[in-house]
Write a protein that holds these residues in place. Structure first.
Motif, PDB file in Angstrom:
ATOM      1  N   HIS A  88      -4.845  -4.550  10.527  1.00 49.39           N
ATOM      2  CA  HIS A  88      -5.491  -3.460  10.254  1.00 49.39           C
ATOM      3  C   HIS A  88      -4.377  -2.541   9.210  1.00 49.39           C
ATOM      4  O   HIS A  88      -3.530  -2.603   9.956  1.00 49.39           O
ATOM      5  CB  HIS A  88      -6.175  -2.626  11.010  1.00 49.39           C
ATOM      6  CG  HIS A  88      -7.712  -3.064  11.014  1.00 49.39           C
ATOM      7  ND1 HIS A  88      -8.464  -3.446  11.241  1.00 49.39           N
ATOM      8  CD2 HIS A  88      -7.775  -3.644  12.510  1.00 49.39           C
ATOM      9  CE1 HIS A  88      -9.913  -4.135  12.161  1.00 49.39           C
ATOM     10  NE2 HIS A  88      -8.809  -4.122  12.749  1.00 49.39           N
ATOM     11  N   VAL A  89      -4.815  -2.428   8.350  1.00 50.95           N
ATOM     12  CA  VAL A  89      -3.453  -1.744   7.122  1.00 50.95           C
ATOM     13  C   VAL A  89      -4.713  -0.517   7.364  1.00 50.95           C
ATOM     14  O   VAL A  89      -6.200  -0.247   7.033  1.00 50.95           O
ATOM     15  CB  VAL A  89      -2.946  -2.057   6.224  1.00 50.95           C
ATOM     16  CG1 VAL A  89      -2.388  -0.652   4.981  1.00 50.95           C
ATOM     17  CG2 VAL A  89      -1.871  -3.289   6.296  1.00 50.95           C
ATOM     18  N   ILE A  90      -4.478   0.771   7.410  1.00 49.16           N
ATOM     19  CA  ILE A  90      -5.690   2.398   7.676  1.00 49.16           C
ATOM     20  C   ILE A  90      -4.881   3.333   6.869  1.00 49.16           C
ATOM     21  O   ILE A  90      -3.055   3.878   6.574  1.00 49.16           O
ATOM     22  CB  ILE A  90      -5.402   2.727   9.342  1.00 49.16           C
ATOM     23  CG1 ILE A  90      -6.114   1.418  10.841  1.00 49.16           C
ATOM     24  CG2 ILE A  90      -6.434   4.250   8.764  1.00 49.16           C
ATOM     25  CD1 ILE A  90      -6.317   1.678  11.536  1.00 49.16           C
ATOM     26  N   ARG A  91      -5.514   4.453   5.921  1.00 54.31           N
ATOM     27  CA  ARG A  91      -5.321   4.743   5.687  1.00 54.31           C
ATOM     28  C   ARG A  91      -6.643   5.939   5.916  1.00 54.31           C
ATOM     29  O   ARG A  91      -7.948   5.953   5.702  1.00 54.31           O
ATOM     30  CB  ARG A  91      -5.813   4.673   4.597  1.00 54.31           C
ATOM     31  CG  ARG A  91      -5.181   6.476   3.000  1.00 54.31           C
ATOM     32  CD  ARG A  91      -5.024   5.518   1.515  1.00 54.31           C
ATOM     33  NE  ARG A  91      -6.895   6.054   1.607  1.00 54.31           N
ATOM     34  CZ  ARG A  91      -7.316   5.453   0.762  1.00 54.31           C
ATOM     35  NH1 ARG A  91      -6.504   5.286  -0.729  1.00 54.31           N
ATOM     36  NH2 ARG A  91      -8.538   5.296  -0.013  1.00 54.31           N
TER      37      ARG A  91
ATOM     38  N   ALA B 287       0.632  -1.597  -0.040  1.00 55.71           N
ATOM     39  CA  ALA B 287      -0.144  -0.474   0.170  1.00 55.71           C
ATOM     40  C   ALA B 287       1.017   1.097  -0.476  1.00 55.71           C
ATOM     41  O   ALA B 287       0.851   2.315  -0.550  1.00 55.71           O
ATOM     42  CB  ALA B 287      -1.010   0.253   1.297  1.00 55.71           C
ATOM     43  N   LEU B 288       2.267   1.189   1.225  1.00 52.94           N
ATOM     44  CA  LEU B 288       3.066   2.225   0.752  1.00 52.94           C
ATOM     45  C   LEU B 288       3.621   2.901  -0.157  1.00 52.94           C
ATOM     46  O   LEU B 288       3.736   3.756  -1.095  1.00 52.94           O
ATOM     47  CB  LEU B 288       3.827   2.425   1.804  1.00 52.94           C
ATOM     48  CG  LEU B 288       3.317   2.693   3.686  1.00 52.94           C
ATOM     49  CD1 LEU B 288       4.285   2.258   4.297  1.00 52.94           C
ATOM     50  CD2 LEU B 288       3.383   3.820   3.683  1.00 52.94           C
ATOM     51  N   GLU B 289       3.219   1.807  -1.054  1.00 52.36           N
ATOM     52  CA  GLU B 289       5.116   1.630  -2.594  1.00 52.36           C
ATOM     53  C   GLU B 289       3.500   2.188  -3.571  1.00 52.36           C
ATOM     54  O   GLU B 289       4.754   3.096  -4.284  1.00 52.36           O
ATOM     55  CB  GLU B 289       4.703   0.230  -3.120  1.00 52.36           C
ATOM     56  CG  GLU B 289       6.491  -0.539  -2.403  1.00 52.36           C
ATOM     57  CD  GLU B 289       6.358  -2.123  -2.407  1.00 52.36           C
ATOM     58  OE1 GLU B 289       6.197  -2.180  -3.081  1.00 52.36           O
ATOM     59  OE2 GLU B 289       8.114  -2.374  -1.936  1.00 52.36           O
ATOM     60  N   MET B 290       2.608   1.961  -3.432  1.00 52.29           N
ATOM     61  CA  MET B 290       1.298   2.619  -4.716  1.00 52.29           C
ATOM     62  C   MET B 290      -0.169   3.023  -3.653  1.00 52.29           C
ATOM     63  O   MET B 290      -1.444   1.999  -3.937  1.00 52.29           O
ATOM     64  CB  MET B 290       0.736   1.277  -5.651  1.00 52.29           C
ATOM     65  CG  MET B 290       2.111   0.643  -5.804  1.00 52.29           C
ATOM     66  SD  MET B 290       2.215  -0.697  -7.459  1.00 52.29           S
ATOM     67  CE  MET B 290       0.646   0.279  -9.017  1.00 52.29           C
ATOM     68  N   PRO B 291       0.569   4.212  -3.609  1.00 53.15           N
ATOM     69  CA  PRO B 291      -0.690   4.597  -2.542  1.00 53.15           C
ATOM     70  C   PRO B 291      -2.311   5.044  -3.361  1.00 53.15           C
ATOM     71  O   PRO B 291      -3.040   4.483  -2.058  1.00 53.15           O
ATOM     72  CB  PRO B 291      -0.262   6.017  -1.705  1.00 53.15           C
ATOM     73  CG  PRO B 291       0.988   5.568  -1.470  1.00 53.15           C
ATOM     74  CD  PRO B 291       1.278   4.985  -2.705  1.00 53.15           C
TER      75      PRO B 291
ATOM     76  N   LEU C 269      -6.249  -2.487  -3.890  1.00 55.61           N
ATOM     77  CA  LEU C 269      -5.622  -3.816  -2.747  1.00 55.61           C
ATOM     78  C   LEU C 269      -6.980  -3.907  -2.170  1.00 55.61           C
ATOM     79  O   LEU C 269      -6.564  -5.824  -1.328  1.00 55.61           O
ATOM     80  CB  LEU C 269      -4.286  -2.798  -2.425  1.00 55.61           C
ATOM     81  CG  LEU C 269      -3.668  -3.907  -1.650  1.00 55.61           C
ATOM     82  CD1 LEU C 269      -3.364  -5.251  -2.053  1.00 55.61           C
ATOM     83  CD2 LEU C 269      -2.560  -3.522  -0.696  1.00 55.61           C
ATOM     84  N   ALA C 270      -7.868  -3.803  -1.044  1.00 49.80           N
ATOM     85  CA  ALA C 270      -8.803  -3.402  -0.530  1.00 49.80           C
ATOM     86  C   ALA C 270      -9.613  -4.541  -1.022  1.00 49.80           C
ATOM     87  O   ALA C 270     -10.116  -5.451  -0.368  1.00 49.80           O
ATOM     88  CB  ALA C 270      -9.297  -2.192   0.300  1.00 49.80           C
TER      89      ALA C 270
END
Length: 265
Positions: free
Chosen positions: A209-212, A147-151, A157-158
């Motif tokens: 969780h990966v959170i944005r 996710a950080l590589e391709m915001p 991705l989700a």
């Protein structure tokens, strides 16, 4: 650690059992490998409690234990100490001018709750299963890296990887505020800037969780009238705590105590 290493705690001629201090050590923080610090803190706490109980009994107090929660009541000792402090410690409520001065000192402190627009990717697991948690954490860490590589690809991705029903909306949870999520999730939200993604997965009772943070709306500064009662209550509570400390200090000064270090308080 053995209680024999420490002196007896004696408060106004009353010797406190070592077992009472040992039980209190569970409530005291101390560096690892230094149980003596916890014992000394516990001895101080028990000394103060013993002193307050002595004073309450000397005054002939006998308050009924109050309900402190659904199906939970004070112990007799807790009721005695509360009754004593209710009788011995009184404070005047703050004046209107004092409350307004406290608000005017920094009105920015008093805001409406913030609103957050949040998306996340959930890697679900049972937190009671250590092996499953470790496996899920590794998967979540990989998803965070991607996710950080391709915001801009977070939603895709989700949709492909999340175990939450929000995957159908690209992980979007919509607009949420304080108290709308579990505490661990909310704690991770608060420091996030708009557009930021958590570099380290966040554990909750649901998994990892990966959170944005999609958007942040800070709450507006509240007018004085909206927060007056809250400020007055906080000021009165703080004043009562100071007065209670002063009262205990006076009791300690007039007492004979050995086995604890209470001067100065």
């Amino acid at each position: 650690m053995t209680a024999a290493l420490f002196p007896d705690l004696v408060v106004n001629g009353e010797t406190v059992p070592h077992t009472a201090i040992a039980a209190e050590t569970q409530n005291q923080e101390a560096p690892a490998g230094k149980p003596g610090i916890a014992w000394r803190k516990a001895a101080n706490a028990v000394a103060v409690r013993t002193l307050l109980l002595q004073e309450a009994r000397a005054r002939g107090l006998d308050p009924a234990p109050a309900e402190v929660g659904p199906g939970r009541h004070e112990t007799e000792e807790e009721a005695l100490i509360r009754g004593l402090l209710d009788l011995a410690v009184t404070v005047a409520p703050p004046t209107e001018a004092e409350v307004r001065a406290e608000w005017a000192r920094d009105p920015q402190r008093f805001r409406a709750p913030p609103l957050w627009e949040v998306s996340h990717i959930l890697v679900a697991c049972d937190p009671r299963d250590a092996a499953a948690m470790a496996t899920a954490e590794a998967r979540a860490a990989d998803l965070a890296r991607r996710a950080l590589e391709m915001p801009r690809g977070f939603a895709r991705l989700a949709e492909a990887q999340s175990d939450c029903g929000s995957k159908a909306a690209g992980g979007a949870l919509g607009q949420i505020g304080p108290g709308d999520t579990v505490p661990e999730f909310e704690a991770a939200l608060r420091p996030l800037a708009e557009g930021e993604i958590t570099a380290v997965p966040v554990p909750t009772r649901h998994g990892w969780h990966v959170i944005r943070m999609d958007a942040v709306a800070e709450g507006a500064v509240l007018p004085f009238e909206a927060v007056r009662a809250r400020i007055a209550a906080a000021m009165e509570k703080a004043a009562w705590a100071r007065a209670a400390r002063d009262y205990v200090t006076r009791l300690v000064a007039a007492a004979e105590i050995s086995g604890a270090d209470l001067r100065p308080l």
